[in-house]
Design a protein around this motif. Sequence first.
Motif, PDB file in Angstrom:
ATOM      1  N   PHE A  17      31.905  61.184  38.649  1.00 37.95           N
ATOM      2  CA  PHE A  17      32.918  60.134  38.574  1.00 37.95           C
ATOM      3  C   PHE A  17      32.272  58.805  38.970  1.00 37.95           C
ATOM      4  O   PHE A  17      31.839  58.626  40.104  1.00 37.95           O
ATOM      5  CB  PHE A  17      34.093  60.482  39.490  1.00 37.95           C
ATOM      6  N   HIS A  18      32.206  57.896  38.007  1.00 39.72           N
ATOM      7  CA  HIS A  18      31.482  56.645  38.182  1.00 39.72           C
ATOM      8  C   HIS A  18      32.456  55.483  38.365  1.00 39.72           C
ATOM      9  O   HIS A  18      33.390  55.321  37.571  1.00 39.72           O
ATOM     10  CB  HIS A  18      30.607  56.358  36.958  1.00 39.72           C
ATOM     11  N   THR A  19      32.229  54.688  39.387  1.00 42.16           N
ATOM     12  CA  THR A  19      33.013  53.466  39.567  1.00 42.16           C
ATOM     13  C   THR A  19      32.425  52.385  38.674  1.00 42.16           C
ATOM     14  O   THR A  19      31.245  52.046  38.783  1.00 42.16           O
ATOM     15  CB  THR A  19      33.004  53.015  41.034  1.00 42.16           C
ATOM     16  N   ILE A  20      33.263  51.869  37.786  1.00 42.43           N
ATOM     17  CA  ILE A  20      32.841  50.908  36.769  1.00 42.43           C
ATOM     18  C   ILE A  20      33.495  49.556  37.042  1.00 42.43           C
ATOM     19  O   ILE A  20      34.708  49.473  37.249  1.00 42.43           O
ATOM     20  CB  ILE A  20      33.255  51.387  35.358  1.00 42.43           C
ATOM     21  N   LEU A  21      32.690  48.517  37.039  1.00 38.88           N
ATOM     22  CA  LEU A  21      33.200  47.152  37.175  1.00 38.88           C
ATOM     23  C   LEU A  21      32.979  46.406  35.865  1.00 38.88           C
ATOM     24  O   LEU A  21      31.856  46.337  35.367  1.00 38.88           O
ATOM     25  CB  LEU A  21      32.481  46.415  38.309  1.00 38.88           C
ATOM     26  N   THR A  22      34.054  45.857  35.319  1.00 35.41           N
ATOM     27  CA  THR A  22      33.953  45.001  34.139  1.00 35.41           C
ATOM     28  C   THR A  22      34.305  43.577  34.543  1.00 35.41           C
ATOM     29  O   THR A  22      35.366  43.339  35.134  1.00 35.41           O
ATOM     30  CB  THR A  22      34.901  45.474  33.023  1.00 35.41           C
ATOM     31  N   VAL A  23      33.401  42.653  34.255  1.00 33.92           N
ATOM     32  CA  VAL A  23      33.621  41.240  34.555  1.00 33.92           C
ATOM     33  C   VAL A  23      33.892  40.520  33.238  1.00 33.92           C
ATOM     34  O   VAL A  23      33.070  40.557  32.318  1.00 33.92           O
ATOM     35  CB  VAL A  23      32.405  40.611  35.263  1.00 33.92           C
ATOM     36  N   ILE A  24      35.051  39.884  33.142  1.00 33.03           N
ATOM     37  CA  ILE A  24      35.438  39.132  31.947  1.00 33.03           C
ATOM     38  C   ILE A  24      35.352  37.651  32.275  1.00 33.03           C
ATOM     39  O   ILE A  24      36.039  37.168  33.176  1.00 33.03           O
ATOM     40  CB  ILE A  24      36.860  39.499  31.490  1.00 33.03           C
ATOM     41  N   ASP A  25      34.503  36.949  31.542  1.00 35.28           N
ATOM     42  CA  ASP A  25      34.222  35.549  31.873  1.00 35.28           C
ATOM     43  C   ASP A  25      35.083  34.614  31.025  1.00 35.28           C
ATOM     44  O   ASP A  25      34.623  34.042  30.034  1.00 35.28           O
ATOM     45  CB  ASP A  25      32.738  35.260  31.665  1.00 35.28           C
ATOM     46  N   TYR A  26      36.329  34.449  31.438  1.00 37.94           N
ATOM     47  CA  TYR A  26      37.223  33.532  30.733  1.00 37.94           C
ATOM     48  C   TYR A  26      36.816  32.077  30.939  1.00 37.94           C
ATOM     49  O   TYR A  26      37.225  31.211  30.168  1.00 37.94           O
ATOM     50  CB  TYR A  26      38.658  33.728  31.220  1.00 37.94           C
ATOM     51  N   SER A  27      36.012  31.812  31.962  1.00 39.01           N
ATOM     52  CA  SER A  27      35.625  30.428  32.234  1.00 39.01           C
ATOM     53  C   SER A  27      34.731  29.863  31.133  1.00 39.01           C
ATOM     54  O   SER A  27      34.693  28.654  30.916  1.00 39.01           O
ATOM     55  CB  SER A  27      34.914  30.332  33.587  1.00 39.01           C
ATOM     56  N   HIS A  28      33.993  30.746  30.422  1.00 40.08           N
ATOM     57  CA  HIS A  28      33.127  30.294  29.334  1.00 40.08           C
ATOM     58  C   HIS A  28      33.663  30.664  27.957  1.00 40.08           C
ATOM     59  O   HIS A  28      33.228  30.092  26.956  1.00 40.08           O
ATOM     60  CB  HIS A  28      31.715  30.876  29.500  1.00 40.08           C
ATOM     61  N   ASP A  29      34.576  31.631  27.901  1.00 37.42           N
ATOM     62  CA  ASP A  29      35.139  32.046  26.617  1.00 37.42           C
ATOM     63  C   ASP A  29      36.584  32.465  26.838  1.00 37.42           C
ATOM     64  O   ASP A  29      36.855  33.571  27.302  1.00 37.42           O
ATOM     65  CB  ASP A  29      34.336  33.208  26.029  1.00 37.42           C
ATOM     66  N   PRO A  30      37.535  31.593  26.525  1.00 37.76           N
ATOM     67  CA  PRO A  30      38.956  31.886  26.772  1.00 37.76           C
ATOM     68  C   PRO A  30      39.470  33.112  26.023  1.00 37.76           C
ATOM     69  O   PRO A  30      40.521  33.649  26.378  1.00 37.76           O
ATOM     70  CB  PRO A  30      39.664  30.612  26.287  1.00 37.76           C
ATOM     71  N   SER A  31      38.731  33.579  24.998  1.00 38.68           N
ATOM     72  CA  SER A  31      39.187  34.738  24.229  1.00 38.68           C
ATOM     73  C   SER A  31      39.053  36.038  25.012  1.00 38.68           C
ATOM     74  O   SER A  31      39.676  37.045  24.670  1.00 38.68           O
ATOM     75  CB  SER A  31      38.393  34.854  22.921  1.00 38.68           C
ATOM     76  N   GLY A  32      38.213  36.053  26.041  1.00 37.60           N
ATOM     77  CA  GLY A  32      37.985  37.273  26.805  1.00 37.60           C
ATOM     78  C   GLY A  32      36.934  38.176  26.207  1.00 37.60           C
ATOM     79  O   GLY A  32      36.716  39.298  26.680  1.00 37.60           O
ATOM     80  N   ALA A  33      36.258  37.709  25.151  1.00 34.92           N
ATOM     81  CA  ALA A  33      35.233  38.534  24.505  1.00 34.92           C
ATOM     82  C   ALA A  33      33.973  38.651  25.354  1.00 34.92           C
ATOM     83  O   ALA A  33      33.206  39.602  25.212  1.00 34.92           O
ATOM     84  CB  ALA A  33      34.874  37.950  23.141  1.00 34.92           C
ATOM     85  N   ASN A  34      33.762  37.692  26.239  1.00 38.14           N
ATOM     86  CA  ASN A  34      32.548  37.679  27.061  1.00 38.14           C
ATOM     87  C   ASN A  34      32.759  38.565  28.284  1.00 38.14           C
ATOM     88  O   ASN A  34      33.305  38.147  29.297  1.00 38.14           O
ATOM     89  CB  ASN A  34      32.236  36.241  27.480  1.00 38.14           C
ATOM     90  N   ARG A  35      32.334  39.822  28.174  1.00 41.72           N
ATOM     91  CA  ARG A  35      32.530  40.773  29.269  1.00 41.72           C
ATOM     92  C   ARG A  35      31.281  41.613  29.474  1.00 41.72           C
ATOM     93  O   ARG A  35      30.566  41.935  28.525  1.00 41.72           O
ATOM     94  CB  ARG A  35      33.746  41.663  29.008  1.00 41.72           C
ATOM     95  N   THR A  36      31.011  41.955  30.718  1.00 40.60           N
ATOM     96  CA  THR A  36      29.841  42.750  31.073  1.00 40.60           C
ATOM     97  C   THR A  36      30.280  43.868  32.010  1.00 40.60           C
ATOM     98  O   THR A  36      31.086  43.651  32.915  1.00 40.60           O
ATOM     99  CB  THR A  36      28.774  41.885  31.766  1.00 40.60           C
ATOM    100  N   THR A  37      29.738  45.068  31.784  1.00 38.28           N
ATOM    101  CA  THR A  37      30.119  46.246  32.566  1.00 38.28           C
ATOM    102  C   THR A  37      28.964  46.693  33.451  1.00 38.28           C
ATOM    103  O   THR A  37      27.810  46.736  33.015  1.00 38.28           O
ATOM    104  CB  THR A  37      30.538  47.392  31.631  1.00 38.28           C
ATOM    105  N   PHE A  38      29.290  47.042  34.693  1.00 34.14           N
ATOM    106  CA  PHE A  38      28.307  47.504  35.667  1.00 34.14           C
ATOM    107  C   PHE A  38      28.755  48.850  36.237  1.00 34.14           C
ATOM    108  O   PHE A  38      29.949  49.069  36.464  1.00 34.14           O
ATOM    109  CB  PHE A  38      28.175  46.509  36.826  1.00 34.14           C
ATOM    110  N   VAL A  39      27.799  49.749  36.479  1.00 34.33           N
ATOM    111  CA  VAL A  39      28.080  50.989  37.206  1.00 34.33           C
ATOM    112  C   VAL A  39      27.767  50.723  38.671  1.00 34.33           C
ATOM    113  O   VAL A  39      26.633  50.399  39.027  1.00 34.33           O
ATOM    114  CB  VAL A  39      27.229  52.162  36.685  1.00 34.33           C
TER     115      VAL A  39
END
Length: 230
Positions: A17-39
Motif C-alpha cells: 500500500f503506497h502513499t501517493i502525493l499528486t501536486v497540481i500546479d494551478y499557479s502556472h496552468d489554470p486548467s489543472g493539467a500540470n500535475r506531478t505524482t510522487f510515491v
Amino acid sequence: MASINGASSNFVPEQLFHTILTVIDYSHDPSGANRTTFVLKTHGTLEAAKQYAIHSLESLNFAPTDFQQYHIRGSRGVSESWSHGDGVLLFARAFDGQEFLVGIDTTPNNEALTATPDGNIVLPEGAKFLHYVLQISVDYNADRSGGLQTTEILGVYIHRVDAWTAAHKCLDPAQYAEYDRRGDSQFIGEWPFGEDIAVHAVSETGQNHFIAVKKPPEQKHELKQHNLRK
C-alpha cells in the motif's frame, strides 16, 4: 509467516500500500493539467498506510498553517461532505494555488518484501528507503509543455541496482516507434533525458513513456516536476 532476525511476527503481505502525493500546479496552468505524482512511502497494511497518509505532508516538513485549506477526510465525522475525490484522504491548497492530494495506491508484493505487525516495511541495515520503478506517460500532443502526466508504479525494490535492472526490462522495444535505453552506445556521455530515467519510448500515436527509478522525496523542496527532457 516470514521471520527476519527472529521476528516471527513479521509477515510477507500479498499487497503493498503506497502513499501517493499528486501536486497540481494551478499557479502556472489554470486548467489543472500540470500535475506531478510522487510515491511517499510504502506499508504492508492498509491501516498503516492510511495513518501515515493523513500526516504525510507533515513528514515533508509542511505544517497545516502553510496552506490556505487543509482537510483530512473523516475528521469532521461521518456526516462530512467530501468533494475532493473518492481516493483522496488528505487535501491541501497552498496560498499560491497549488493543490496537494494524498491517496493510496496498491500493487502486488512481487518482491516478497517483509512487513512488521504494525505495517512498516522491514529494510535491511543501512537501507533508508525503497526504490520505485515508475512509468511516467506524457502526451505532448495534448499538452506541449509536458505537464499532462500519468504515473504508474511498476515495481518496488530495496536495492537501487535491482530497480535499475528491472527498469530496463519493463517495455518491449518492438511495441514502440522509438525506443531509447540509457547505456546504449549512441547515448554514452550524452543521455538527453533525466538522470533517473532508464528508458524512453514513443508509441505509434506519439505518446511518450519514461521508465524512471525514483526514491521518495524527504523534504518539501524536493517536490519538483519530474526531470523529463523530450
